[in-house]
Write a protein that holds these residues in place. Structure first.
Motif, PDB file in Angstrom:
ATOM      1  N   GLU A 141       0.863  -1.177   0.000  1.00 51.58           N
ATOM      2  CA  GLU A 141       0.000   0.000   0.000  1.00 51.58           C
ATOM      3  C   GLU A 141       0.897   1.225   0.000  1.00 51.58           C
ATOM      4  N   HIS A 166      -3.580   7.388  -2.713  1.00 51.55           N
ATOM      5  CA  HIS A 166      -3.364   6.012  -2.284  1.00 51.55           C
ATOM      6  C   HIS A 166      -3.424   5.090  -3.493  1.00 51.55           C
ATOM      7  N   ARG A 174       1.132   5.482   0.003  1.00 45.69           N
ATOM      8  CA  ARG A 174       0.472   6.772   0.259  1.00 45.69           C
ATOM      9  C   ARG A 174       1.427   7.859  -0.209  1.00 45.69           C
TER      10      ARG A 174
END
Length: 86
Positions: free
Chosen positions: A13, A54, A15
């Motif tokens: 993930e 994101h 960001r």
């Protein structure tokens, strides 16, 4: 604060926080050249009008140069959370 579940073993993930949406999109575009990814999601970031973007990267489907970097990279003692990270 709740902890998010970890992504699957071959995913990361990401960001991105930037002053403008264009800067965040440019960084995401570079990452998508190296890894397969999901559709990006963007949100306002802070009071100054920044952007938070994101996306999820599939590290099992890495392209060069990311593939060779992943094959040779190792964790170090430097791999720590920064003071401002959650």
């Amino acid at each position: 604060m709740e902890h998010e579940p970890l992504p699957s073993e071959s995913h990361a993930e990401v960001r991105i926080v930037a002053a403008t949406p264009e800067v965040a999109r440019r960084v995401a575009a570079v990452l998508r050249r190296c890894f397969a990814s999901t559709e990006q999601r963007s949100y306002p970031a802070g009071r100054e009008g920044g952007t938070r973007l994101h996306l999820t990267l599939d590290t099992a489907r890495a392209a060069e140069p990311a593939r060779s970097w992943l094959a040779t990279s190792e964790s170090t003692d430097q791999d720590r959370t920064h003071a401002d990270e959650v």
